[in-house]
Each structure stands twice: as C-alpha cells, then as structure tokens.
Design an enzyme around this catalytic site. Structure first.
Site, PDB file in Angstrom:
ATOM      1  N   ARG A 121     -16.089  -1.103  15.325  1.00  0.00           N
ATOM      2  CA  ARG A 121     -16.949  -0.088  15.188  1.00  0.00           C
ATOM      3  C   ARG A 121     -18.605  -0.365  14.854  1.00  0.00           C
ATOM      4  NH1 ARG A 121     -13.344   2.557  10.829  1.00  0.00           N
ATOM      5  NH2 ARG A 121     -12.858   0.282  10.868  1.00  0.00           N
TER       6      ARG A 121
ATOM      7  N   LYS B  18       0.862  -1.181  -0.056  1.00  0.00           N
ATOM      8  CA  LYS B  18       0.050   0.040  -0.229  1.00  0.00           C
ATOM      9  C   LYS B  18       0.992   1.270  -0.184  1.00  0.00           C
ATOM     10  CE  LYS B  18      -4.248  -1.538   2.503  1.00  0.00           C
ATOM     11  NZ  LYS B  18      -4.730  -1.395   3.876  1.00  0.00           N
TER      12      LYS B  18
HETATM   13  P1  ADP Z   1      -6.221  -1.844   9.873  1.00  0.00           P
HETATM   14  O1  ADP Z   1      -5.802  -1.318   8.379  1.00  0.00           O
HETATM   15  O2  ADP Z   1      -5.211  -2.842  10.396  1.00  0.00           O
HETATM   16  O3  ADP Z   1      -7.670  -2.252  10.250  1.00  0.00           O
HETATM   17  P2  ADP Z   1      -6.787   0.821  11.005  1.00  0.00           P
HETATM   18  O4  ADP Z   1      -5.557   1.947  11.294  1.00  0.00           O
HETATM   19  O5  ADP Z   1      -7.857   1.239   9.979  1.00  0.00           O
HETATM   20  O6  ADP Z   1      -6.027  -0.398  10.678  1.00  0.00           O
HETATM   21  O7  ADP Z   1      -7.354   0.647  12.503  1.00  0.00           O
HETATM   22  C1  ADP Z   1      -6.677  -0.074  13.568  1.00  0.00           C
HETATM   23  C2  ADP Z   1      -7.838  -0.771  14.480  1.00  0.00           C
HETATM   24  O8  ADP Z   1      -8.490   0.577  15.021  1.00  0.00           O
HETATM   25  C3  ADP Z   1      -8.668  -1.583  13.865  1.00  0.00           C
HETATM   26  O9  ADP Z   1      -8.951  -2.485  15.157  1.00  0.00           O
HETATM   27  C4  ADP Z   1      -9.903  -0.711  13.654  1.00  0.00           C
HETATM   28  O10 ADP Z   1     -11.188  -1.490  13.694  1.00  0.00           O
HETATM   29  C5  ADP Z   1      -9.795   0.094  14.997  1.00  0.00           C
HETATM   30  N1  ADP Z   1     -10.695   1.427  14.620  1.00  0.00           N
HETATM   31  C6  ADP Z   1     -10.739   2.456  13.492  1.00  0.00           C
HETATM   32  N2  ADP Z   1     -11.361   3.114  13.629  1.00  0.00           N
HETATM   33  C7  ADP Z   1     -11.901   3.358  14.823  1.00  0.00           C
HETATM   34  C8  ADP Z   1     -12.725   3.850  15.560  1.00  0.00           C
HETATM   35  N3  ADP Z   1     -13.608   5.082  15.051  1.00  0.00           N
HETATM   36  N4  ADP Z   1     -13.189   3.644  16.834  1.00  0.00           N
HETATM   37  C9  ADP Z   1     -12.683   2.343  17.375  1.00  0.00           C
HETATM   38  N5  ADP Z   1     -12.022   1.616  16.617  1.00  0.00           N
HETATM   39  C10 ADP Z   1     -11.400   1.989  15.512  1.00  0.00           C
END
Ligand code: ADP
Length: 156
Positions: free
Chosen positions: A89, A40
């Site tokens: 979420r 990515k």
């Molecule tokens: P990945 O690409 O590994 O999913 P992210 O950076 O998108 O990584 O998310 C990391 C973690 O944070 C994941 O477990 C995701 O579900 C959680 N996460 C993302 N956004 C939120 C949010 N708004 N509230 C709570 N947890 C979140």
C-alpha cells in the site's frame, strides 16, 4: 505459475479482492491462504474468512481459498506454490514486506512477488473495516458488495 497469497483477511477487503482479481490474470493459479494466528483473537473465524473470499471470487476459476496454520512457507510448499504474493500500500508496507520476503527466501527458498495496491484502495485495511463494523458504520466501498451484507449481519 502458482502463487500463494497469505494473510489474515480478517475480514477480506476491497484492497485484498482487487489484488486477487489482478493476480488471477497474471498467474495460472492463485491460492488465497487465510493464516490462523493462535496468538490473535480474530473477529471472523478462519472458516468465515475462507467463505467470504470464495463468495467474492466465485467467478474466477483459477482462484481458491483455504486456511492454514504454522509457517506460510510450509503451506506454500504443500500447496505446490512457486511464489508468495503480497500487496503493497505504501512505504510502510514496503519496509515490512521486504524483510518478510527476505526471511521467507532465507528459510524456505521461496521468492515473493509484491503487487501495488490500486490507488483507490490504498487506505483500506482490515483494521479500519473492523472498526467500521464495530461502530455500525457504512461498509460501502470498503468491502466487495457480495460480502457487505454478510458482515452487516455478523455485526448485529
Ligand atoms: P497480514 O496480517 O499478513 O498483513 P492482511 O490480511 O492484513 O494480512 O494482508 C494480507 C496482504 O494483503 C498483505 O500483503 C497486505 O499488504 C495486503 N493488503 C492489505 N490491504 C491491502 C490493500 N488495501 N491493497 C493491497 N494490498 C493490501
């Protein structure tokens, strides 16, 4: 109890940081792991993402941020983490996260603790924040105030 919270955090959002803050009250140490995915092209470098997380958790002595590559569970092992931490979420996350948790337990023998998002942040994702940055929108409420300015600067 030490947890490793892995993710892309491109960039870290209000949802991520809220989860880290709540986890810091439950765990002795929270290690936020910015995972580098060579397939990515991120908007922010791993160093930038680590710096942003450090900036908005500077008041929490039991939270640290670092970056890593490869398998999350290898990083967890190296860091001495007892469990992985992930955020939920809604139903979509739950289905995906349960598969990921099962795979990590099968391959690495490490368990995952999942915490629910605070409802006010349930709609926030890094994808939405990146879109807002690209189109010059207002980041207020989507990312912590400490990193709003840094992101706006980067967008220029
Ligand atoms: P990945 O690409 O590994 O999913 P992210 O950076 O998108 O990584 O998310 C990391 C973690 O944070 C994941 O477990 C995701 O579900 C959680 N996460 C993302 N956004 C939120 C949010 N708004 N509230 C709570 N947890 C979140």
């Amino acid at each position: 109890m030490i947890c490793l919270f892995p993710g892309s955090f491109d960039p870290p959002t209000m949802g991520h940081i809220d989860l880290v803050r709540r986890a810091a009250k439950l765990f002795d140490r929270v290690i936020v792991a910015v995972m580098i995915n060579p397939d990515k092209k991120p908007l922010f470098t791993a160093e930038e993402r680590v710096a942003l997380i450090r900036r908005c958790t500077a008041d929490l002595p039991n939270v640290e941020a670092r970056s890593g590559m490869g398998l999350t569970l290898d990083m967890a092992r190296e860091a001495g983490a007892d469990v992985l931490l992930r955020g939920l979420r809604g139903e979509g996350d739950a289905v995906f996260e349960s598969q990921l948790a099962a795979a990590n337990r099968h391959v690495g023998g490490i368990d995952t603790v999942a915490m629910f998002t605070s409802p006010e942040y349930s709609y926030i994702s890094s994808t939405i924040v990146r879109d807002v940055i690209r189109h010059g929108g207002d980041l207020k409420g989507l990312v912590p105030p400490e990193i709003e300015a840094a992101l706006a600067e980067k967008a220029k």
